[in-house]
Design a protein around this motif. Structure first.
Motif, PDB file in Angstrom:
ATOM      1  N   ARG A  87      42.789  42.086  12.276  1.00  0.00           N
ATOM      2  CA  ARG A  87      43.326  40.881  11.629  1.00  0.00           C
ATOM      3  C   ARG A  87      44.544  40.447  12.459  1.00  0.00           C
ATOM      4  NH1 ARG A  87      39.069  41.122  10.108  1.00  0.00           N
ATOM      5  NH2 ARG A  87      38.289  41.098   8.115  1.00  0.00           N
ATOM      6  N   LYS A  88      44.471  40.632  13.840  1.00  0.00           N
ATOM      7  CA  LYS A  88      45.933  40.283  14.427  1.00  0.00           C
ATOM      8  C   LYS A  88      45.714  38.662  14.554  1.00  0.00           C
ATOM      9  CE  LYS A  88      47.060  44.504  17.043  1.00  0.00           C
ATOM     10  NZ  LYS A  88      47.648  44.866  18.135  1.00  0.00           N
ATOM     11  N   GLY A  89      44.608  37.994  14.790  1.00  0.00           N
ATOM     12  CA  GLY A  89      44.468  36.721  14.799  1.00  0.00           C
ATOM     13  C   GLY A  89      44.929  35.979  13.559  1.00  0.00           C
ATOM     14  N   THR A  90      44.485  36.552  12.267  1.00  0.00           N
ATOM     15  CA  THR A  90      44.886  36.042  11.198  1.00  0.00           C
ATOM     16  C   THR A  90      46.425  36.042  10.971  1.00  0.00           C
ATOM     17  OG1 THR A  90      42.680  36.643  10.140  1.00  0.00           O
ATOM     18  CG2 THR A  90      44.631  36.102   8.671  1.00  0.00           C
ATOM     19  N   TYR A  91      46.890  37.127  11.383  1.00  0.00           N
ATOM     20  CA  TYR A  91      48.636  37.223  11.227  1.00  0.00           C
ATOM     21  C   TYR A  91      49.259  36.410  12.036  1.00  0.00           C
ATOM     22  CZ  TYR A  91      48.177  41.164   7.663  1.00  0.00           C
ATOM     23  OH  TYR A  91      47.961  41.880   6.497  1.00  0.00           O
ATOM     24  N   ILE A  92      48.671  36.240  13.247  1.00  0.00           N
ATOM     25  CA  ILE A  92      49.362  35.241  14.063  1.00  0.00           C
ATOM     26  C   ILE A  92      49.401  33.838  13.719  1.00  0.00           C
ATOM     27  CG2 ILE A  92      48.913  34.290  16.426  1.00  0.00           C
ATOM     28  CD1 ILE A  92      48.050  37.124  17.625  1.00  0.00           C
ATOM     29  N   SER A  93      48.167  33.506  12.929  1.00  0.00           N
ATOM     30  CA  SER A  93      48.141  32.052  12.604  1.00  0.00           C
ATOM     31  C   SER A  93      48.930  32.051  11.464  1.00  0.00           C
ATOM     32  CB  SER A  93      46.554  31.837  12.257  1.00  0.00           C
ATOM     33  OG  SER A  93      46.284  32.818  11.285  1.00  0.00           O
ATOM     34  N   LEU A  94      49.173  33.059  10.578  1.00  0.00           N
ATOM     35  CA  LEU A  94      50.012  33.017   9.498  1.00  0.00           C
ATOM     36  C   LEU A  94      51.693  32.663   9.980  1.00  0.00           C
ATOM     37  CD1 LEU A  94      51.018  33.535   6.282  1.00  0.00           C
ATOM     38  CD2 LEU A  94      50.861  35.778   6.931  1.00  0.00           C
ATOM     39  N   PHE A  95      51.854  33.662  10.706  1.00  0.00           N
ATOM     40  CA  PHE A  95      53.281  33.421  11.597  1.00  0.00           C
ATOM     41  C   PHE A  95      53.374  32.123  11.945  1.00  0.00           C
ATOM     42  CE2 PHE A  95      55.548  33.045  15.398  1.00  0.00           C
ATOM     43  CZ  PHE A  95      57.074  33.214  15.144  1.00  0.00           C
ATOM     44  N   TRP A  96      52.283  31.373  12.774  1.00  0.00           N
ATOM     45  CA  TRP A  96      52.339  30.261  13.441  1.00  0.00           C
ATOM     46  C   TRP A  96      52.500  29.049  12.555  1.00  0.00           C
ATOM     47  CZ3 TRP A  96      53.419  31.051  18.414  1.00  0.00           C
ATOM     48  CH2 TRP A  96      53.569  29.982  19.407  1.00  0.00           C
ATOM     49  N   SER A  97      51.907  29.299  11.425  1.00  0.00           N
ATOM     50  CA  SER A  97      51.881  28.290  10.335  1.00  0.00           C
ATOM     51  C   SER A  97      53.338  28.152   9.936  1.00  0.00           C
ATOM     52  CB  SER A  97      50.962  28.652   9.155  1.00  0.00           C
ATOM     53  OG  SER A  97      49.701  28.180   9.880  1.00  0.00           O
TER      54      SER A  97
END
Length: 462
Positions: free
Chosen positions: A147-157
């Motif tokens: 789920r690294k892509g999901t967490y990266i997008s959470l951070f980036w948002s």
């Protein structure tokens, strides 16, 4: 001893029942997102104004050159520093330098002396190296591997919401100053207040040894490192074929900011409209990061295939957006700028450049989220990833330092665009080769190298 005992491990197994517990990756990624919301998010809004909100971009260009020169050094060193000091000291020290930088432009508003801004920029480069190495290690190592892509997008948002709010600050405070040349004092003071809050919030981040994923695994078993270990490991990065394949993408990933901020937003729009544009530029980053994060985590069962698809989509979109930028750029030069556009008074002339600037923000988030995902897919351990991200940020900052001086020396705008387009285009096949050779479908990255010092019973953990 560097490894936790059975009793503590059992206790942490009980604590994994709630995803919203304080020591969960979700909460910690949210916290680091809020820290970056307050500090680099506000810095991005300030930079996105073009010239740091000043009519003459020279001071901001020189300050940014100093910033990214020191950032290039301390970005590389930052991963090692993070491994030695731990997240709280590293992040708090880094965040405090953002306050000083915003204050230097408040001073410049009154004295018009750029020396303070240049020195503050150099100090911020050191702090940014600390902050981004720590942020990158947290963002890539704390989440579960699938789920690294999901967490990266959470951070980036969350992070880019700072740019959105930061864009609203100059827009609101300068709304009735459509002919103003530079932003007012309240704009810089507002940025400083947010940056101070981010510095305090960074003290809430837990070290990786205390963060427990939902499956009971820890982000690292090693509680601290030492200077000699980090010096050797950082030196090895410059001969690591994986880092060499990432280097062109790292160089490109901040190189285009000076062009986009000064020569698109700063050159084409008036002051209050630049603030409004930034709201949408950083808002587009939120959309872009969520979209690419979904593709990189959920589009196919094979992680390697998801990487190929993600790189292909970003490459296609990037080609289209830079082509649109080329179509606009052929119409103006440094010494032949069009009249400044205003969102209220320019009518249909405003729409095209606005959509272009929005698209640049979309591409930036997708490009950088993609690179972070690739880095995160190379390993799962915080100690390894802190060094990888530090290398990425160091090379990225070296590119940015060059880019700000390229703009300061008035290199033709068409040449700047072509270089930016070329750098991003070269990155895509190299990242694809890296995914093909180094990303595993079994979601197991590199095993952490055991630091012998971490086995010392007399050592003091971070």
């Amino acid at each position: 001893m560097g490894f936790e005992g059975d009793e503590e491990s059992a206790a942490n197994q009980v604590s994994t029942k709630s995803r919203f517990r304080y020591n969960s990756p979700l909460v910690q990624i949210t916290l680091i997102g809020l820290v970056c919301f307050c500090c680099p998010g506000m810095f991005n809004a300030l930079s996105g104004m073009g010239g740091g909100g000043q009519v003459n971009p020279t001071a901001a260009n020189n300050a940014n050159t100093a910033l990214y020169t020191t950032f290039a050094i301390f970005g590389v060193l930052g991963g090692g520093i993070y491994n030695i000091l731990g997240p709280r000291l590293t992040l708090a020290a880094g965040c405090s330098t953002y306050v000083l930088y915003a204050g230097s432009f408040l001073y410049y508003n009154h004295k018009q002396h750029q020396s303070f801004a240049i020195v503050a920029g150099a100090i911020l480069g050191i702090g940014a190296g600390f902050l981004w190495a720590g942020e990158g290690a947290i963002m890539t190592s704390y989440p579960p591997p699938h789920r690294k892509g999901t967490y990266i997008s959470l951070f980036w948002s969350i992070f880019n919401m700072g740019g959105v709010i930061g864009g609203l600050i100059p827009f609101i405070l300068n709304y009735n100053r459509s002919e103003a040349a530079s932003v007012n004092d309240g704009t810089y003071i507002g940025f400083m207040c947010f940056m101070t809050a981010g510095t305090l919030l960074s003290l809430a981040i837990l070290p990786p040894s205390k963060v427990v994923r939902d499956d009971g695994t820890r982000c690292t078993n090693i509680k601290y490192s030492k200077v000699s270990t980090e010096a050797v490991e950082i030196g090895k990065l410059f001969f690591n074929w994986k880092m060499l394949l990432i280097a062109p993408a790292a160089w490109a990933s901040n190189f285009f900011y000076s062009y986009q901020f000064n020569n698109v937003n700063g050159a084409l729009f008036n002051l209050r409209t630049r603030g409004l544009n930034n709201v949408f530029y950083w808002g587009a980053q939120m959309v872009g990061s969520v979209g690419i994060g979904y593709i990189l985590d959920f589009s196919f069962q094979s992680r390697r295939k998801r990487g190929f698809v993600g790189i292909g989509i970003v490459a296609a979109l990037g080609t289209a957006i830079w082509a649109g930028g080329l179509a606009k750029q052929v119409g103006y030069k440094h010494n032949d700028l069009p009249p400044k556009l205003d969102f209220k008074d320019s009518g249909s002339d405003f729409a095209g450049p606005f959509v272009l600037y929005f698209s640049y923000g979309l591409l930036d988030a997708m490009f950088q989220s993609m690179v972070y995902w690739v880095i995160g897919a190379l390993a799962d351990d915080s100690e390894i990833l802190s060094r990888y991200v530090g290398f990425y940020k160091g090379v990225q900052s070296a590119g940015a330092a060059v880019a700000w001086q390229v703009d300061a020396h008035k290199v033709p705008l068409l040449s700047q665009l072509i270089v930016n387009w070329s750098l991003t285009t070269v990155s895509y096949p190299l990242l694809a080769i890296l995914v093909m050779l180094a990303v595993k479908d079994d979601q197991k990255g590199e095993e952490p190298s055991i630091n012998p010092a971490s086995m010392d019973n007399n050592s003091k953990p971070v």
